[in-house]
Design a protein around this motif. Structure first.
Motif, PDB file in Angstrom:
ATOM      1  N   ILE A   1      87.293  37.928  37.782  1.00 49.58           N
ATOM      2  CA  ILE A   1      88.174  37.987  36.602  1.00 49.58           C
ATOM      3  C   ILE A   1      87.349  38.210  35.323  1.00 49.58           C
ATOM      4  O   ILE A   1      87.852  38.712  34.317  1.00 49.58           O
ATOM      5  CB  ILE A   1      89.037  36.686  36.530  1.00 49.58           C
ATOM      6  N   ASN A   2      86.038  37.859  35.390  1.00 50.42           N
ATOM      7  CA  ASN A   2      85.134  38.055  34.245  1.00 50.42           C
ATOM      8  C   ASN A   2      84.784  39.534  34.089  1.00 50.42           C
ATOM      9  O   ASN A   2      83.629  39.963  34.237  1.00 50.42           O
ATOM     10  CB  ASN A   2      83.826  37.264  34.429  1.00 50.42           C
ATOM     11  N   THR A   3      85.814  40.349  33.820  1.00 51.78           N
ATOM     12  CA  THR A   3      85.664  41.787  33.560  1.00 51.78           C
ATOM     13  C   THR A   3      86.688  42.132  32.481  1.00 51.78           C
ATOM     14  O   THR A   3      87.724  41.455  32.369  1.00 51.78           O
ATOM     15  CB  THR A   3      86.006  42.621  34.826  1.00 51.78           C
TER      16      THR A   3
ATOM     17  N   THR B   1      74.785  39.245  35.721  1.00 47.03           N
ATOM     18  CA  THR B   1      74.532  37.795  35.839  1.00 47.03           C
ATOM     19  C   THR B   1      75.198  37.071  34.662  1.00 47.03           C
ATOM     20  O   THR B   1      75.409  37.647  33.599  1.00 47.03           O
ATOM     21  CB  THR B   1      73.024  37.447  35.799  1.00 47.03           C
ATOM     22  N   CYS B   2      75.485  35.793  34.878  1.00 50.92           N
ATOM     23  CA  CYS B   2      75.951  34.946  33.787  1.00 50.92           C
ATOM     24  C   CYS B   2      74.721  34.404  33.088  1.00 50.92           C
ATOM     25  O   CYS B   2      73.896  33.735  33.730  1.00 50.92           O
ATOM     26  CB  CYS B   2      76.800  33.801  34.332  1.00 50.92           C
ATOM     27  N   GLU B   3      74.609  34.683  31.798  1.00 51.43           N
ATOM     28  CA  GLU B   3      73.369  34.289  31.113  1.00 51.43           C
ATOM     29  C   GLU B   3      73.256  32.778  30.924  1.00 51.43           C
ATOM     30  O   GLU B   3      72.206  32.290  30.537  1.00 51.43           O
ATOM     31  CB  GLU B   3      73.210  35.031  29.779  1.00 51.43           C
TER      32      GLU B   3
ATOM     33  N   GLY C   1      82.375  37.373  23.720  1.00 50.69           N
ATOM     34  CA  GLY C   1      82.082  38.169  24.918  1.00 50.69           C
ATOM     35  C   GLY C   1      81.771  37.343  26.144  1.00 50.69           C
ATOM     36  O   GLY C   1      82.163  36.174  26.266  1.00 50.69           O
ATOM     37  N   CYS C   2      81.056  37.970  27.067  1.00 50.74           N
ATOM     38  CA  CYS C   2      80.637  37.319  28.316  1.00 50.74           C
ATOM     39  C   CYS C   2      79.620  38.274  28.922  1.00 50.74           C
ATOM     40  O   CYS C   2      79.896  39.473  29.027  1.00 50.74           O
ATOM     41  CB  CYS C   2      81.836  37.150  29.242  1.00 50.74           C
ATOM     42  N   SER C   3      78.450  37.763  29.318  1.00 50.50           N
ATOM     43  CA  SER C   3      77.413  38.671  29.823  1.00 50.50           C
ATOM     44  C   SER C   3      77.843  39.335  31.130  1.00 50.50           C
ATOM     45  O   SER C   3      77.382  40.434  31.455  1.00 50.50           O
ATOM     46  CB  SER C   3      76.084  37.932  30.017  1.00 50.50           C
TER      47      SER C   3
ATOM     48  N   HIS D   1      74.440  25.790  26.905  1.00 46.12           N
ATOM     49  CA  HIS D   1      75.741  26.166  26.351  1.00 46.12           C
ATOM     50  C   HIS D   1      75.991  27.662  26.499  1.00 46.12           C
ATOM     51  O   HIS D   1      75.055  28.447  26.447  1.00 46.12           O
ATOM     52  CB  HIS D   1      75.795  25.828  24.858  1.00 46.12           C
ATOM     53  N   CYS D   2      77.258  28.036  26.616  1.00 43.00           N
ATOM     54  CA  CYS D   2      77.628  29.450  26.563  1.00 43.00           C
ATOM     55  C   CYS D   2      77.865  29.785  25.092  1.00 43.00           C
ATOM     56  O   CYS D   2      78.821  29.301  24.480  1.00 43.00           O
ATOM     57  CB  CYS D   2      78.902  29.703  27.381  1.00 43.00           C
ATOM     58  N   LYS D   3      77.006  30.637  24.551  1.00 39.05           N
ATOM     59  CA  LYS D   3      77.110  30.932  23.102  1.00 39.05           C
ATOM     60  C   LYS D   3      78.430  31.648  22.773  1.00 39.05           C
ATOM     61  O   LYS D   3      78.946  31.537  21.668  1.00 39.05           O
ATOM     62  CB  LYS D   3      75.907  31.750  22.622  1.00 39.05           C
TER      63      LYS D   3
END
Ligand code: 13P
Ligand code: SF4
Length: 320
Positions: free
Chosen positions: A122-124, A183-185, A94-96, A270-272
């Motif tokens: 684009i993060n949708t 927000t980006c976590e 995913g992506c927050s 890191h992005c999990k």
């Protein structure tokens, strides 16, 4: 460095890629062993930022693509290249930001601000993209915002990126951005206290970091605020020897590989979601490709969603 177990997996991946005619794309936030190009001892055929990956996927003559990144990126690849099946080793990664907003949320914003154009990161997810007027990535957000002929623009879903963009856009054009609260976590975690050392080092800030950090850091030292690509080109141009990175930790690997004489310090967040893709997961996905099991790794979009979601992406690509 690469462990003996990782070496075995890397060899297996190279063999399976060849056997099954698979092109492997990797985002710069992938772990080093995944983002390193095959010609340099890794497994990737192309490594890039989200826009670079979209363009590569669109133009690829590949029979099959294995996308190492997060789902919204693979969906964009699937929108742009309907001819090559797009697989992911971690199809639910995913992506927050992407999960912070739905298509219904965008419809409500449009009802609240009638006639105001909606520019969406684009993060949708593809369903949300159906409601956007135009997409952008971190690389072209500023240029696209400048070009929209309206004194108000709705920008979704990243609040911090929106604040950072809004400051520049307001100063340059007087335009106002209406923001969403996503927000980006990963990037929201960067705080000034993490960057008080090494006053001689330059700071590398992704658009998605909090506006307060941007102000404090760019008051105190030289640096850049922008996209992953802006960060890469800033470092290449810069005469400085030391850099502090306020972005995903594994981007430091990309930076170091391209600039071996320069030093990169990072609090290492890191992005999990990006790390859901592993070498073992890639082996499993490649083994499944071509069998009855491959559906579990395939990115599928229904035709009605595809037809609408591609429009804002194509509008964005007019700017490339
Ligand atoms: P880029 O557009 O810079 O590749 O960024 C994607 C992303 O997810 C940033 O967190
Ligand atoms: Fe999403 Fe942030 Fe991860 Fe990028 S780093 S994929 S914006 S959660």
């Amino acid at each position: 460095m690469v462990s003996p177990e990782q070496s075995l997996l890397i060899e297996k991946i190279k063999q399976l890629k060849k056997e099954k005619n698979v092109t492997l794309l990797a985002h710069y936030y992938m772990p080093p062993a995944i983002q390193l190009l095959e010609k340099d001892g890794g497994i990737a055929d192309f490594t890039g930022d989200s826009l670079g990956l979209s363009l590569f996927a669109r133009d690829a003559k590949a029979e099959r693509i294995l996308f190492c990144g997060v789902r919204f990126m693979a969906e964009t690849a699937a929108l742009l290249n309907p001819n090559a099946p797009i697989f992911m080793a971690a199809p639910e990664a995913g992506c927050s930001l992407a999960s912070s907003i739905t298509a219904e949320d965008v419809r409500q914003l449009k009802a609240q601000y009638p006639g105001v154009p909606v520019m969406g990161y684009i993060n949708t997810y593809a369903e949300t993209k159906c409601e956007l007027d135009i997409c952008c990535t971190s690389r072209n957000a500023l240029e696209i915002a400048r070009s929209i002929p309206s004194d108000k623009i709705i920008f979704v879903p990243d609040y911090y990126m929106g604040q950072n963009l809004a400051e520049v856009i307001k100063r340059e054009t007087g335009k106002e951005l209406i923001l969403w609260k996503g927000t980006c976590e990963v990037h929201e975690q960067f705080k000034n206290e993490m960057f008080t050392s090494d006053p001689e080092a330059d700071i590398l800030l992704h658009w998605e970091v909090p506006n307060q950090l941007v102000k404090e850091q760019l008051d105190a030292r030289k640096g850049v605020l922008g996209s992953t690509n802006d960060i890469l080109s800033y470092v290449k141009r810069s005469k400085s020897e030391k850099f502090l990175l306020a972005s995903e930790c594994d981007l430091a690997f990309t930076l170091k590989a391209a600039n071996p004489d320069k030093e990169f310090l990072t609090p290492c967040v890191h992005c999990k979601y990006m790390k859901e893709t592993t070498l073992l997961g890639i082996v499993n996905a490649l083994n499944a490709i071509g069998s009855d099991e491959e559906q579990a790794f395939l990115i599928q979009l229904d035709e009605a969603t595809r037809e609408r979601a591609i429009k804002p992406v194509e509008r964005m690509l007019e700017f490339v």
